[in-house]
Design an enzyme around this catalytic site. Structure first.
Site, PDB file in Angstrom:
ATOM      1  N   PRO A  84       0.766  -1.327   0.029  1.00 42.02           N
ATOM      2  CA  PRO A  84       0.036   0.541   0.211  1.00 42.02           C
ATOM      3  C   PRO A  84       0.816   1.351  -0.313  1.00 42.02           C
ATOM      4  O   PRO A  84       1.623   1.424   0.589  1.00 42.02           O
ATOM      5  CB  PRO A  84      -1.493  -0.328   1.028  1.00 42.02           C
ATOM      6  N   VAL A  86       1.049   5.433  -0.324  1.00 37.67           N
ATOM      7  CA  VAL A  86      -0.331   6.753  -0.152  1.00 37.67           C
ATOM      8  C   VAL A  86      -0.079   7.373  -1.482  1.00 37.67           C
ATOM      9  O   VAL A  86       0.918   7.969  -1.974  1.00 37.67           O
ATOM     10  CB  VAL A  86       0.365   7.582   0.706  1.00 37.67           C
ATOM     11  N   GLN A 138      -6.895  -0.715   1.944  1.00 36.22           N
ATOM     12  CA  GLN A 138      -5.762  -0.694   3.656  1.00 36.22           C
ATOM     13  C   GLN A 138      -7.027   0.047   4.039  1.00 36.22           C
ATOM     14  O   GLN A 138      -6.570   1.601   3.706  1.00 36.22           O
ATOM     15  CB  GLN A 138      -5.035  -0.581   3.463  1.00 36.22           C
ATOM     16  N   CYS A 167       2.912   2.472   9.361  1.00 36.65           N
ATOM     17  CA  CYS A 167       2.983   4.065   8.723  1.00 36.65           C
ATOM     18  C   CYS A 167       3.969   4.602  10.329  1.00 36.65           C
ATOM     19  O   CYS A 167       3.186   4.888  10.890  1.00 36.65           O
ATOM     20  CB  CYS A 167       1.798   4.992   8.476  1.00 36.65           C
ATOM     21  N   LYS A 206      -0.977  -4.823   9.005  1.00 35.62           N
ATOM     22  CA  LYS A 206       0.126  -4.609   8.244  1.00 35.62           C
ATOM     23  C   LYS A 206       1.229  -3.936   9.383  1.00 35.62           C
ATOM     24  O   LYS A 206       0.568  -3.020   9.818  1.00 35.62           O
ATOM     25  CB  LYS A 206       0.538  -3.325   6.902  1.00 35.62           C
ATOM     26  N   ASN A 275       8.514  -7.596   4.234  1.00 37.93           N
ATOM     27  CA  ASN A 275       8.652  -6.065   3.058  1.00 37.93           C
ATOM     28  C   ASN A 275       9.526  -5.182   3.849  1.00 37.93           C
ATOM     29  O   ASN A 275      10.229  -5.335   5.411  1.00 37.93           O
ATOM     30  CB  ASN A 275       7.225  -5.130   4.238  1.00 37.93           C
ATOM     31  N   GLY A 276      10.496  -4.749   3.186  1.00 35.72           N
ATOM     32  CA  GLY A 276      12.020  -4.131   2.835  1.00 35.72           C
ATOM     33  C   GLY A 276      12.840  -4.916   2.302  1.00 35.72           C
ATOM     34  O   GLY A 276      12.869  -6.042   2.794  1.00 35.72           O
ATOM     35  N   ASN A 277      13.640  -3.834   2.042  1.00 31.91           N
ATOM     36  CA  ASN A 277      15.125  -3.822   0.661  1.00 31.91           C
ATOM     37  C   ASN A 277      14.599  -5.075  -0.006  1.00 31.91           C
ATOM     38  O   ASN A 277      15.694  -5.414  -0.966  1.00 31.91           O
ATOM     39  CB  ASN A 277      15.311  -5.601   1.983  1.00 31.91           C
ATOM     40  N   ALA A 299       7.120  -1.988  -2.549  1.00 32.41           N
ATOM     41  CA  ALA A 299       6.522  -0.215  -2.515  1.00 32.41           C
ATOM     42  C   ALA A 299       7.514   0.777  -3.446  1.00 32.41           C
ATOM     43  O   ALA A 299       7.204   0.646  -4.577  1.00 32.41           O
ATOM     44  CB  ALA A 299       6.042   0.473  -1.015  1.00 32.41           C
TER      45      ALA A 299
END
Length: 412
Positions: A84, A86, A138, A167, A206, A275-277, A299
């Site tokens: 997700p 923004v 979401q 977030c 999340k 999530n990440g990298n 993302a």
């Protein structure tokens, strides 16, 4: 005959009249873009395949509600997911990324209170089609009742509703949502439990890792595990874990901790996503191998390269043109188009600064954005460089002159 109150609301000064005219033009453009006619709501002959703001539900009766792994397998066991974002994971961008390997998408984060109260916001930020599946909607929230009311509006148009507990931005701190609910376990559990008991679709969550007391840039893994277990006990059916703490952002972003995600995954009975990298297809596959998660979210990587999960080397200009084709079918707000083009064409726009300026200042419609993208494509195909500084300056002078002339006509 107009009443006294009606007359008092009429614009009087030239400035007020200009403002009123511009507001009317904006409203008419918005109605045309969204497919709305006064008193008729959704107009099927403008975009027959688009579902704006939840006007057309999925075909047939709802399927039996599944949970955990049964639910995850029912939606195809997605491995490569769009996170997700923004103002970033809107319908045309989802449409583009699905073509290149994304097998499940989140909507942009939706503020539950605004979504509930503002029809224009709903129509701008929640659009989907029958082909836009699996889809996870979401919400951010801090009130279980408001969250449920917002989620009820979308449950018939998605495969799950996700609650944003991750977030880390300052706006989330001000709004008391996202990762800034990490200290409010009772409230967080209440929101998950409320949706789980009252929606016809499963609840996803999340989260981010909880920071260590000694160093906010390092996770407290054991506390993060307990936090994740609390989510599952409350009714979470799929958990996405961002492998950073809420303080790991901006200059302090650092590397996501896959080992912490693995430890969370090992103790939970539900699907866990990482999530990440995730900047390349190789990153995604390595993450799944090292952590054992069911799938990965990206993302920033997808914003720069929508074909990331395909493993193919697609030229940015070709991706930009395909994105504009999707925008012509499903027009999003201009700010989203501009942001995506700047990300996808980042390197090209460093050279063609006149096109960058045009996208930033002159583009007001999908067609005008498309014209600039097509001009850039023509230059790249022909090997033509950007125009000289003198020519750019002359074009700017002409535009400024035209703008001044337009203002004088408005004042007349």
């Amino acid at each position: 005959m107009s009443s006294v109150s009606d007359v008092s609301k009429q614009p009087r000064t030239k400035a007020e009249k200009r403002k009123a005219r511009r507001q009317k033009i904006r409203e008419e453009k918005n109605k045309k873009r969204l497919g709305i006619e006064d008193g008729k709501g959704y107009v099927t002959d403008i975009n027959p395949n688009i579902l704006c703001g939840g006007h057309l539900p999925r075909d047939g009766p709802p399927s039996p509600k599944l949970g955990g792994w049964d639910h995850f397998r029912a939606i195809g066991s997605p491995r490569y997911l769009m996170a997700p974002m923004v103002d970033g994971s809107e319908l045309p961008f989802r449409h583009l990324c699905r073509k290149y390997g994304v097998d499940c998408c989140y909507t942009p984060m939706l503020h539950s209170k605004i979504f509930l109260d503002d029809e224009v916001f709903r129509r701008d930020y929640f659009t989907t089609t029958k082909e836009d599946r699996p889809l996870i909607v979401q919400f951010c929230a801090n009130d279980p009742t408001i969250l449920l009311q917002a989620a009820k509006r979308v449950e018939n148009y998605c495969d799950a509703v996700d609650i944003n507990f991750g977030c880390p931005q300052h706006i989330a701190k001000r709004g008391r949502y996202g990762a800034f609910l990490q200290e409010e376990w009772d409230l967080s559990a209440s929101m998950v439990e409320t949706l789980n008991k009252n929606l016809s679709v499963p609840v996803w969550c999340k989260i981010r890792l909880i920071k260590s007391n000694d160093n906010p840039l390092l996770p407290d893994v054991e506390k993060s595990i307990e936090y994740a277990k609390m989510m599952v006990s409350a009714g979470c059916q799929v958990l996405a874990v961002h492998g950073r703490t809420r303080d790991q952002k901006g200059q302090n972003m650092g590397i996501a901790d896959w080992s912490a995600i693995k430890k969370i995954r090992e103790v939970l009975p539900i699907p866990v996503l990482a999530n990440g990298n995730i900047r390349t297809k190789e990153d995604a596959d390595l993450c799944m191998k090292e952590t054992g998660v069911a799938g990965v979210l990206s993302a920033c990587g997808l914003l720069e390269n929508p074909a990331l999960f395909s493993g193919k080397n697609i030229l940015p200009i070709d991706l930009a043109r395909e994105y504009m084709e999707a925008c012509s079918l499903y027009p999003p707000p201009n700010s989203m188009i501009r942001s995506h083009l700047f990300q996808i064409l980042k390197e090209e726009l460093k050279l063609h600064t006149d096109i960058r300026q045009g996208l930033a200042e002159d583009s007001r419609t999908v067609a005008s954005f498309g014209d600039y993208v097509n001009e850039l494509f023509r230059r790249i195909q022909s090997g033509e460089g950007p125009p000289s500084e003198a020519l750019v300056a002359e074009e700017q002078r002409k535009k400024l002159k035209a703008m001044k002339k337009g203002r004088r006509e408005d004042d007349a």
